[in-house]
Write a protein that holds these residues in place. Sequence first.
Motif, PDB file in Angstrom:
ATOM      1  N   VAL A  36      -5.401   5.590   4.584  1.00 14.56           N
ATOM      2  CA  VAL A  36      -4.534   6.723   4.286  1.00 14.56           C
ATOM      3  C   VAL A  36      -3.430   6.321   3.313  1.00 14.56           C
ATOM      4  O   VAL A  36      -3.059   5.158   3.206  1.00 14.56           O
ATOM      5  CB  VAL A  36      -3.910   7.310   5.577  1.00 14.56           C
ATOM      6  CG1 VAL A  36      -4.976   7.878   6.500  1.00 14.56           C
ATOM      7  CG2 VAL A  36      -3.077   6.275   6.310  1.00 14.56           C
ATOM      8  N   ARG A  37      -2.913   7.315   2.619  1.00 15.06           N
ATOM      9  CA  ARG A  37      -1.821   7.098   1.659  1.00 15.06           C
ATOM     10  C   ARG A  37      -0.833   8.243   1.814  1.00 15.06           C
ATOM     11  O   ARG A  37      -1.225   9.393   2.020  1.00 15.06           O
ATOM     12  CB  ARG A  37      -2.371   7.054   0.236  1.00 15.06           C
ATOM     13  CG  ARG A  37      -1.305   6.891  -0.830  1.00 15.06           C
ATOM     14  CD  ARG A  37      -1.941   6.693  -2.200  1.00 15.06           C
ATOM     15  NE  ARG A  37      -2.807   7.807  -2.585  1.00 15.06           N
ATOM     16  CZ  ARG A  37      -2.346   8.916  -3.166  1.00 15.06           C
ATOM     17  NH1 ARG A  37      -1.074   9.056  -3.447  1.00 15.06           N
ATOM     18  NH2 ARG A  37      -3.187   9.882  -3.490  1.00 15.06           N
ATOM     19  N   CYS A  38       0.464   7.930   1.733  1.00 16.19           N
ATOM     20  CA  CYS A  38       1.479   8.973   1.825  1.00 16.19           C
ATOM     21  C   CYS A  38       1.558   9.712   0.491  1.00 16.19           C
ATOM     22  O   CYS A  38       1.695   9.096  -0.564  1.00 16.19           O
ATOM     23  CB  CYS A  38       2.835   8.367   2.169  1.00 16.19           C
ATOM     24  SG  CYS A  38       4.161   9.592   2.138  1.00 16.19           S
ATOM     25  N   ALA A  39       1.462  11.037   0.566  1.00 16.14           N
ATOM     26  CA  ALA A  39       1.544  11.850  -0.647  1.00 16.14           C
ATOM     27  C   ALA A  39       2.951  11.820  -1.240  1.00 16.14           C
ATOM     28  O   ALA A  39       3.139  12.071  -2.421  1.00 16.14           O
ATOM     29  CB  ALA A  39       1.136  13.283  -0.329  1.00 16.14           C
ATOM     30  N   ARG A  45      -1.710   2.773   4.368  1.00 15.71           N
ATOM     31  CA  ARG A  45      -1.850   2.285   5.727  1.00 15.71           C
ATOM     32  C   ARG A  45      -3.317   2.408   6.116  1.00 15.71           C
ATOM     33  O   ARG A  45      -4.052   3.205   5.537  1.00 15.71           O
ATOM     34  CB  ARG A  45      -0.980   3.127   6.667  1.00 15.71           C
ATOM     35  CG  ARG A  45      -0.647   2.471   7.980  1.00 15.71           C
ATOM     36  CD  ARG A  45       0.301   3.306   8.802  1.00 15.71           C
ATOM     37  NE  ARG A  45      -0.369   4.466   9.375  1.00 15.71           N
ATOM     38  CZ  ARG A  45       0.215   5.369  10.151  1.00 15.71           C
ATOM     39  NH1 ARG A  45       1.501   5.253  10.424  1.00 15.71           N
ATOM     40  NH2 ARG A  45      -0.455   6.377  10.625  1.00 15.71           N
ATOM     41  N   VAL A  46      -3.722   1.605   7.103  1.00 15.96           N
ATOM     42  CA  VAL A  46      -5.071   1.719   7.644  1.00 15.96           C
ATOM     43  C   VAL A  46      -4.936   2.165   9.093  1.00 15.96           C
ATOM     44  O   VAL A  46      -4.234   1.541   9.880  1.00 15.96           O
ATOM     45  CB  VAL A  46      -5.830   0.374   7.560  1.00 15.96           C
ATOM     46  CG1 VAL A  46      -7.231   0.527   8.142  1.00 15.96           C
ATOM     47  CG2 VAL A  46      -5.889  -0.119   6.133  1.00 15.96           C
ATOM     48  N   ARG A  61       0.625  -2.406   9.373  1.00 12.42           N
ATOM     49  CA  ARG A  61       1.940  -1.892   8.996  1.00 12.42           C
ATOM     50  C   ARG A  61       1.789  -1.147   7.685  1.00 12.42           C
ATOM     51  O   ARG A  61       0.754  -1.210   7.035  1.00 12.42           O
ATOM     52  CB  ARG A  61       2.941  -3.036   8.866  1.00 12.42           C
ATOM     53  CG  ARG A  61       2.624  -3.978   7.724  1.00 12.42           C
ATOM     54  CD  ARG A  61       3.667  -5.070   7.621  1.00 12.42           C
ATOM     55  NE  ARG A  61       3.358  -5.962   6.523  1.00 12.42           N
ATOM     56  CZ  ARG A  61       3.722  -5.755   5.262  1.00 12.42           C
ATOM     57  NH1 ARG A  61       4.414  -4.674   4.957  1.00 12.42           N
ATOM     58  NH2 ARG A  61       3.404  -6.605   4.310  1.00 12.42           N
ATOM     59  N   GLU A  62       2.857  -0.446   7.303  1.00 15.42           N
ATOM     60  CA  GLU A  62       2.810   0.284   6.048  1.00 15.42           C
ATOM     61  C   GLU A  62       2.873  -0.694   4.883  1.00 15.42           C
ATOM     62  O   GLU A  62       3.658  -1.636   4.901  1.00 15.42           O
ATOM     63  CB  GLU A  62       3.962   1.282   5.994  1.00 15.42           C
ATOM     64  CG  GLU A  62       3.746   2.394   7.006  1.00 15.42           C
ATOM     65  CD  GLU A  62       5.029   3.038   7.445  1.00 15.42           C
ATOM     66  OE1 GLU A  62       6.094   2.737   6.870  1.00 15.42           O
ATOM     67  OE2 GLU A  62       4.974   3.839   8.392  1.00 15.42           O
ATOM     68  N   ILE A  63       2.028  -0.502   3.915  1.00 10.23           N
ATOM     69  CA  ILE A  63       1.905  -1.430   2.794  1.00 10.23           C
ATOM     70  C   ILE A  63       2.372  -0.736   1.518  1.00 10.23           C
ATOM     71  O   ILE A  63       1.909   0.344   1.205  1.00 10.23           O
ATOM     72  CB  ILE A  63       0.447  -1.891   2.630  1.00 10.23           C
ATOM     73  CG1 ILE A  63      -0.037  -2.536   3.933  1.00 10.23           C
ATOM     74  CG2 ILE A  63       0.315  -2.855   1.444  1.00 10.23           C
ATOM     75  CD1 ILE A  63      -1.539  -2.665   4.018  1.00 10.23           C
ATOM     76  N   GLY A  64       3.271  -1.346   0.807  1.00  9.11           N
ATOM     77  CA  GLY A  64       3.728  -0.755  -0.443  1.00  9.11           C
ATOM     78  C   GLY A  64       5.152  -0.413  -0.310  1.00  9.11           C
ATOM     79  O   GLY A  64       5.876   0.059  -1.068  1.00  9.11           O
TER      80      GLY A  64
END
Length: 64
Positions: A36-39, A45-46, A61-64
């Motif tokens: 998934v990716r935050c718009a 994240r996976v 964890r959240e990546i980026g």
Amino acid sequence: MTASRTIPLAPSASVHEHAWITESVHLTSDGRVRYVRCAGCSVRRVDVDTAALLPPAALTREIG
Ligand SMILES: [Zn+2]
């Protein structure tokens, strides 16, 4: 005479509620793995769906 000052609350990218969009889904023996990716901020994240009735749990964890 003193001037009253207020400090505006600056919005922070780290506190916004992520709007996850699914980029890809893979079926594995542990369940359905979802990339998934935050718009809003493009953090990735996976997630893994372990059961159909439970909400997705973060696998990383959240990546980026
Ligand atoms: Zn976000």
